[in-house]
Enzyme design. Structure first.
Site, short mmCIF file in Angstrom:
data_model
loop_
_atom_site.label_atom_id
_atom_site.label_comp_id
_atom_site.label_asym_id
_atom_site.label_seq_id
_atom_site.Cartn_x
_atom_site.Cartn_y
_atom_site.Cartn_z
N PHE A 32 11.49 -4.40 -0.52
CA PHE A 32 10.45 -4.28 0.50
C PHE A 32 10.32 -5.61 1.22
O PHE A 32 10.63 -6.66 0.66
CB PHE A 32 9.12 -3.90 -0.15
CG PHE A 32 8.49 -2.68 0.45
CD1 PHE A 32 8.94 -1.41 0.11
CD2 PHE A 32 7.45 -2.80 1.37
CE1 PHE A 32 8.36 -0.28 0.67
CE2 PHE A 32 6.87 -1.67 1.93
CZ PHE A 32 7.33 -0.41 1.57
N GLN A 34 -3.04 -6.69 11.07
CA GLN A 34 -1.58 -6.55 11.03
C GLN A 34 -1.07 -5.42 11.92
O GLN A 34 -1.59 -4.30 11.87
CB GLN A 34 -1.14 -6.28 9.60
CG GLN A 34 0.36 -6.07 9.45
CD GLN A 34 0.76 -5.99 7.99
OE1 GLN A 34 0.61 -4.97 7.35
NE2 GLN A 34 1.22 -7.10 7.45
N HIS A 94 2.10 -3.19 12.15
CA HIS A 94 3.30 -2.81 11.41
C HIS A 94 4.42 -2.62 12.41
O HIS A 94 4.23 -1.98 13.44
CB HIS A 94 3.02 -1.51 10.64
CG HIS A 94 4.07 -1.18 9.63
ND1 HIS A 94 5.36 -0.84 9.98
CD2 HIS A 94 4.02 -1.14 8.28
CE1 HIS A 94 6.06 -0.61 8.87
NE2 HIS A 94 5.28 -0.78 7.83
N LEU A 97 3.23 5.89 10.99
CA LEU A 97 3.96 4.88 10.25
C LEU A 97 5.32 5.36 9.76
O LEU A 97 5.43 6.46 9.23
CB LEU A 97 3.12 4.47 9.04
CG LEU A 97 3.65 3.30 8.23
CD1 LEU A 97 3.57 2.03 9.05
CD2 LEU A 97 2.86 3.16 6.95
N GLU A 156 8.38 0.67 5.63
CA GLU A 156 9.30 -0.43 5.44
C GLU A 156 10.38 -0.06 4.42
O GLU A 156 11.45 -0.67 4.39
CB GLU A 156 8.47 -1.59 4.89
CG GLU A 156 8.92 -2.94 5.21
CD GLU A 156 7.75 -3.91 4.98
OE1 GLU A 156 6.70 -3.72 5.61
OE2 GLU A 156 7.91 -4.82 4.17
N ARG A 192 6.00 -8.55 8.02
CA ARG A 192 5.72 -7.65 9.13
C ARG A 192 5.36 -8.36 10.43
O ARG A 192 5.77 -7.93 11.50
CB ARG A 192 4.59 -6.71 8.72
CG ARG A 192 5.05 -5.71 7.69
CD ARG A 192 3.92 -4.88 7.19
NE ARG A 192 4.42 -3.90 6.22
CZ ARG A 192 3.64 -3.10 5.51
NH1 ARG A 192 2.33 -3.18 5.64
NH2 ARG A 192 4.17 -2.23 4.67
N HIS A 235 -2.20 -1.60 12.07
CA HIS A 235 -2.00 -1.02 10.75
C HIS A 235 -3.02 -1.43 9.71
O HIS A 235 -3.54 -0.59 8.99
CB HIS A 235 -0.59 -1.39 10.29
CG HIS A 235 -0.19 -0.77 8.98
ND1 HIS A 235 -0.22 0.59 8.79
CD2 HIS A 235 0.25 -1.30 7.82
CE1 HIS A 235 0.19 0.86 7.55
NE2 HIS A 235 0.46 -0.27 6.93
N ARG A 258 -0.49 -9.44 5.48
CA ARG A 258 -0.26 -8.80 4.19
C ARG A 258 1.19 -8.38 4.03
O ARG A 258 1.82 -7.90 4.97
CB ARG A 258 -1.16 -7.56 4.06
CG ARG A 258 -0.88 -6.77 2.81
CD ARG A 258 -1.83 -5.61 2.64
NE ARG A 258 -1.65 -4.54 3.60
CZ ARG A 258 -0.64 -3.66 3.60
NH1 ARG A 258 0.32 -3.76 2.71
NH2 ARG A 258 -0.59 -2.70 4.51
#
Lengths: 250, 607
Positions: free
Chosen positions: B117, B237, B239, B249, B252, B283, B364, B406
């Site tokens: 990830f 954030q 994404h 979404l 990832e 991100r 996000h 994050r």
């Protein structure tokens, strides 16, 4: 394109509207790829703020917006205008009391869900190394399909047996039970099979197959119910689901 | 008005709320969970790719490496003690979820399967590591289901479709909340010794978002209105991979499985921006890269999107180039990413096994929120002063373990780790704390506000105001920011607030399931949070993590290793007129790991 929505409505607080009635709304500049949910929002935000419906994630995962759309149970956020045409009819799902417009009382549905012990049971000591219980990829695969359920009620409210008798636990509750009955780590399969062998359990299912196409998660619901029936007949879930080959990665 | 009394009140029934409810009740507390949605509708259920924990089921891993990645991913704004707790507790928390029955995918040895990830590496940034524990691409769904199941098993009491709209304070402590029962429109008071907010984020501030319609930041807004600060609100954030135009979404995990980002020239452009870990950079880095590609005219057909390509031939070509032996097949992609494939097929008519997916960054996740310590206790100043009886966990809280950005999978870690710690702390607290009485007329102010909204006779439809807010925030306070644009956003939000107070137009004057009314009230929350976000973004004259100022492109560790705390200057929560906000910039970032280990000291962030 122009689209005409015909919506089944009810407002318990307004005399004259407290019985179900149909109302039409016309929308222009609709894209074929628009979701029905977006169109309901346009109606609510541009034309009539009193229109009531549930929704949250808007992409088919939370299960809030189950509705009967052109006669078929769907999630409003997962059906596109192009698949329906220029006339779209929306009504609440059937078999649960309508509270306002497209909102139904979900309590009977969740009460059935709670009836089948929808939780993991294993009272044996945990692994001494403090780590996870082991499960082979093959055993994990056995109940993969029924882990996808989002409790939207599309299946249960598409089921004629449920319409006929609301005390039938219904397909969704059986799907939830299936997820645990066929989990090699769980120990309460026998209890759940007993519950589902009762008169309002699996035997009210007449294998009509309405549930399977209604499922927005494409769970093979009728098959899962059949597997539970077989487990009751045999007194055990062992060996009922054939293991598909699972590829291992390095 | 009905009054209910419990030891503990949990507001919100997503992962953090359910975890807290479970642990508070296991610890002996009498708990009520109050949620505007049925619990299984909560947004935790949409998390896809995995939950990070250094289990080391495939290759060596270490919680300290996880903490390092979290701190670095957060661009050194994360409180290092919190990042350490997050990474260390993650292991137990994930194992415990498995013990609760969560159906993780398995390794050939029968252990929890893990995937790569973004931003997760071994040995302090050396190479990507398999840390994300997954259940296909519906890990959040399985966490939410499992926790709800366990709450049913433990007979936790739920108040479903009760929308919390105010928080009650008395004698310097939190003593409960007021909620609207959606089915009747009646107000209910929940009176308790401890109240935990787990109400999620506020992505609906922006036009393109992965967030649910219900993510309107209610908990953060109502605590703020009662004087509790909001921390680090400038950090939101984006994404990198949302479905073009829709914002849905795309995990990832697609890139974790080998998917790559491609521009109109067929170029794998992340090689330019993050030479070492490329598409798996964190991100904020990837979202900026996409914006820059688009700005340079490299978007697909010159438009504002790029491709995410997970076709087996593409993945295998790059795996071969990287000297890896692993190869993927279409069948494996189907098996590992079933929901993603389904989204693309349904919404785009695109089959990702055969065609690349059109994507753009999507709003996000809120790194900021209600300030707490590592036990989920709400803290109201730079000296970590605890507000008795008030707790927060999950996205609405700011621990701050995520800092300025994050890492993927860490939201699920945050939920279970800090939800659990909060639940345990509450169980302890309610045993010794006295029940403080309710304030006089606990529902008077909120009742007046609802009366005002319900009786509106102006011309501004809430949907119109919301649309304007979402656009101006997207343009001015999005991936890239610049002083004048942020100021423009603030000015617009103030105008909208004025119209919200004086010119609303509402169709539904009823009580039962008045979704018109509740959506309008939620819009009020969004406007407050948008203004706090923009104000905090204007004040921070540096670029760090998700906050990227074109007029201040450098990170400034001399002046800005501090959290922002925004306070309302109001005498009552529904005061008319302009919202005045005070910013306190004295809360220093915790650098405790760096004190003994120089690898944790702030340095330039390269991937």
């Amino acid at each position: 394109m122009d689209v005409t929505f015909r919506i089944r409505r009810l407002n318990p607080e307004i005399p004259g509207k407290d019985k179900p009635y149909w109302q039409e709304f016309k929308l222009s500049d609709v894209e074929p790829t628009d979701r029905v949910l977006e169109m309901l929002h346009r109606i609510k935000w541009e034309q009539d703020g009193t229109l009531a419906f549930r929704r949250s994630c808007a992409h088919g995962v939370c299960g809030s917006d189950a509705m009967r759309i052109n006669g078929v149970n769907r999630l409003a956020c997962k059906v596109l205008v192009k698949d329906l045409g220029a006339k779209i009819q929306v009504e609440p799902i059937l078999g649960l009391p309508v509270l306002k417009d497209l909102i139904v009382d979900m309590e009977p549905f969740f009460a059935h869900y709670r009836q089948v012990m929808p939780f993991f049971v294993n009272d044996t000591p945990l692994p001494a190394d403090g780590r996870e219980r082991l499960q082979s990829a093959e055993d994990r695969e056995l109940f993969d399909d029924t882990t996808k359920c989002i409790l939207c009620a599309c299946c249960t409210t598409a089921c004629p047996s449920f319409w006929a008798n609301g005390s039938y636990v219904g397909p969704a509750a059986i799907v939830q039970a299936h997820r645990f009955i066929f989990d090699s780590r769980d120990q309460a399969a026998a209890d759940r099979l007993d519950i589902l062998a009762e008169p309002n359990g699996v035997w009210r299912c007449r294998t009509i197959f309405n549930c399977t196409p209604a499922c927005p998660r494409e769970i093979e619901i009728t098959k899962a119910i059949g597997e539970v029936k077989l487990a009751i007949m045999r007194g055990s879930p062992e060996g009922i689901i054939q293991v598909r080959e699972v590829k291992h990665e390095g | 008005m009905q009054t209910h009394q419990f030891d503990a009140i949990i507001v919100g029934a997503g992962g953090a709320g359910l975890m807290a409810a479970l642990y508070a009740s296991k610890g002996g507390a009498n708990v009520a969970v109050v949620s505007k949605l049925y619990p299984t509708r909560s947004h935790t259920g949409t998390a896809q790719g995995g939950i990070g924990a250094a289990l080391g089921n495939h290759e060596p891993d270490n919680p300290l490496w996880h903490a390092y990645d979290t701190v670095k991913g957060g661009d050194y704004l994360a409180d290092q003690n919190a990042a350490k707790v997050l990474a260390e507790n993650a292991i137990d928390a994930v194992i415990e979820l498995e013990h609760m029955g969560l159906p993780f995918d398995r390794t050939p040895e029968g252990r929890i399967s893990q995937r790569r990830f973004g931003g997760h590496t071994s040995n302090f940034g050396e190479k990507p590591v398999r840390r994300a524990c997954h259940a296909a691409d519906r890990t959040g769904h399985m966490i939410l289901q499992t926790l709800y199941q366990q709450c049913i098993k433990n007979e936790v009491q739920f108040f479903d479709e009760y929308h919390v709209v105010d928080v009650l304070m008395n004698q310097g402590a939190c003593v409960g909340v007021v909620a609207v029962q959606l089915g009747t429109g009646e107000l209910h008071v929940f009176h308790g010794k401890a109240t935990l907010f787990a109400t999620g984020g506020w992505g609906k501030v922006w036009r393109v978002t992965s967030n649910a319609h219900s993510l309107t930041g209610d908990g953060a807004a109502i605590t703020f209105r009662r004087g509790v600060p909001l921390e680090d609100m400038e950090f939101f954030q984006f994404h990198p991979t949302g479905i073009y135009k829709m914002g849905i979404l795309i995990t990832e995990g697609v890139r974790g499985e080998g998917g790559v980002l491609i521009n109109r020239h067929g170029e794998r452009f992340m090689e330019k921006y993050a030479p070492r870990i490329k598409d798996l950079a964190s991100r904020d880095v990837v979202s900026r890269a996409i914006y820059l590609e688009v700005r340079d005219g490299n978007g697909i057909q010159g438009k504002d999107y790029v491709y995410l390509d997970v076709r087996p031939e593409t993945v295998n070509r790059y795996l071969a180039e990287a000297g890896e032996t692993r190869r993927v097949t279409g069948e494996e992609i189907e098996k590992k990413l079933p929901d993603i494939l389904d989204f693309c097929r349904v919404y785009l008519g695109v089959d990702p096994v055969k065609e690349p997916m059109p994507i753009q960054p999507t709003a996000h996740y809120a790194m900021g929120g209600i300030p707490t310590n590592v036990d989920a206790e709400v803290v109201i100043d730079e000296n970590w002063t605890v507000l008795p009886g008030m707790y927060a966990a999950g996205e609405c809280a700011c621990v701050s373990c995520h800092g300025a950005n994050r890492l993927g999978t860490n939201s699920l870690v945050d939920l279970v780790v800090f939800g659990r710690r909060g639940g345990m702390k509450i169980a302890e607290y309610v045993k010794q704390a006295d029940l403080i009485p309710l304030p006089a007329n606990p529902t008077a102010e909120i009742e007046a506000e609802f009366k005002r909204i319900r009786g509106s006779k102006g011309k501004s439809k809430p949907g119109e105001l919301r649309g304007i807010m979402q656009k101006v925030m997207m343009d001015g306070v999005g991936v890239f920011r610049e002083g004048p644009n942020i100021q423009k956003a603030i000015d617009t939000i103030c105008e909208l607030r004025e119209r919200y107070q004086n010119d609303l137009s509402l169709d539904d004057q009823g009580y039962k399931f008045n979704t018109d009314l509740m959506e309008t009230w939620e819009l009020g929350c969004l406007l407050d949070l948008a203004q706090v976000t923009a104000k905090s973004a204007l004040a921070r004259t540096e670029s760090r993590g998700a906050h990227s100022r074109e007029d201040f492109p450098q990170r400034d560790d001399v002046n800005w290793l501090v959290h922002s705390l925004a306070f309302p200057k109001m005498t009552s929560p529904y005061q008319q007129g302009t919202l005045e906000i005070d910013l306190n910039l004295n809360k220093k970032v915790d650098l405790s790991l760096a004190e003994t280990d120089p690898r944790f000291a702030p340095k330039e962030r390269v991937y």
